[in-house]
Enzyme design. Sequence first.
Site, short mmCIF file in Angstrom:
data_model
loop_
_atom_site.label_atom_id
_atom_site.label_comp_id
_atom_site.label_asym_id
_atom_site.label_seq_id
_atom_site.Cartn_x
_atom_site.Cartn_y
_atom_site.Cartn_z
N LYS A 4 0.86 -1.19 0.00
CA LYS A 4 0.00 0.00 0.00
C LYS A 4 0.89 1.23 0.00
CE LYS A 4 -4.25 1.24 -0.30
NZ LYS A 4 -5.03 0.80 -1.46
N SER A 47 -8.32 -0.46 -5.29
CA SER A 47 -8.53 -0.08 -3.90
C SER A 47 -10.01 0.16 -3.65
CB SER A 47 -7.67 1.14 -3.56
OG SER A 47 -7.43 1.20 -2.17
#
Length: 592
Positions: free
Chosen positions: A191, A391
């Site tokens: 991430k 996402s």
Amino acid sequence: MKQFFKFVFASFVGTLLFGIVAGFFALITIAGMIAMQDSTEKIEDNSVLVLNLSGQLAERGEDNFFGQLQGNATSSIGLDNLLEGIHKAKDNNNVKGIYIEAGAFAADSYASMQALRNALLDFKKSGKWIVAYGDTYTQGTYYLASAADKVYLNPQGQIDWHGLSSQPVFVKDLLAKVGVKMQVVKVGAYKSATEMFTGDRMSAANREQTSAYLNSIWGNITKEVGASRRLSTAQLNAYADSMITFSAPETYVKLKLVDGLVYTDQMKGIVKKRLGLKSDDAIEQVTVADLQNAEDETLDDGDSQIAVYYAYGDIVDGAVGGMFAQNHKIDAQKVCKDLEELAEDKEIKAVVLRVNSGGGSAYASEQIWHQIMELKKKKPVVVSMGGMAASGAYYMSAPADWIVAEPTTLTGSIGIFGMFPDASSLFAEKLGVRFDEVKTNKYAGFGTQARPFTEDEMAYLTQYVNRGYRLFRHRVAEGRKMTDSQVEKIAQGHVYTGQDAQKIGLVDQLGGLDTAIAKAVRLAKLTGYSTCVYPEEPGFLEQLLEQTKPDNYLSEQLRANLGDYYEPFSLLKTLNHQSAIQARLPYFPNIH
């Protein structure tokens, strides 16, 4: 004095009457122009569709009537309009071919260009021809033009062919200059969105995943261009490694990248020969807009409808305004309301959700997820992924009955983060502002800008973000019929191309919007159908009201002038208005 007031009053009345009459005639003129735009076009026999590849390719085209009237509209081309125009040209017997003229063309992603290129290849299946010409070709326009039967270049022209690179922007040191640093809690080794604010280079995990998806996208490009130009991927990579961008134009012919070197005026003769015209005959040219207004020669239909709902831009809890606000958002409140209405519409038998987003607010993504789950109870839902659906955008896509992505779509990135600015140094060291504190409870001062978070406060935030990640992971597991542990192995914020995502079960099928619509038709068990597009484009009155926003034109010009640097400036400008807990891709992938 009496005469003076009479004169002033008469002038005022005259001016008022003139304004009313002028406004009346202006409205009549505007109404007439709108009517002309909506009128049905007749396509003459032996016509050629001209695709002028100049401007910014957007997910969806919009008619900015007032911008065009004032000469203020920035050059933007809708992918949806181009695909529709090419499809209609294929089915229209009066259109004999396509002429592509490459210019200063910029697309949001290679996935969008891949969809457009596939439409051109599909057009050729009808037996019709495509020729392309460019004074210069960018890498993107050459990728598109290579689908043509013949590719021509100006004798003094150039082809930019160099491969792909990603150059993320880092602003940690910039923020430090004004006494601001970011306090980050994130879940997922891959991430990487927060790295822009906390580092000055890519992490090893981010470098690994970026290399993987760049090579996947480039592999698709070289494979497709190679198939059209009868060149191997090894040859095309060798060209990229030898800086052929600065080669002599004659070299491009020898390398089989183009078929000939001609000047602009000479292209008319080539097109006329294709159409069987004499040298003094005129070429019947049609545009995408002409074909949009032309009567569709294909037969539908029936009363059943497939709704195509466009959801593109950042996912937000509410629209962020201001000079650097982007034009398009996925506003959870509006999207949920729209999906609820689609669920209740009896004529709509299935919904195709066209998603192009790098994500955004985790809370907003959860709200849309819930509404799609409700929609699924009444009719099939298919997701068509555009340039990005990652996402938070994957979060909202996960519950769909079927997911379709382009091979070069960026998707996955299952992970979330919380990011909170600490401006205490700005106040204390830069501005000389001091704070004191009195409180009734241990955490009463949580969230203050006067100081950074304590260790205990960060621990609670970490628990909160971890809970959000587990929920995201579970939502994916439910939608993709996996266990949480199976999702965990492919999650951790890892970004994939659509091609790689299909191999691990995050995507069901590779293809474009047409593929998704066809699947929705099968799931709804329809024989005849028509498509309808949502949300509806803003009408005349809405566009008129939009003109009252002072930053509207200015922000468009900033986007055009700043180019690649618009996005990071936009982010810094709107940072305080964004949700603190985010599920999104790196803010600025910056792929060239």
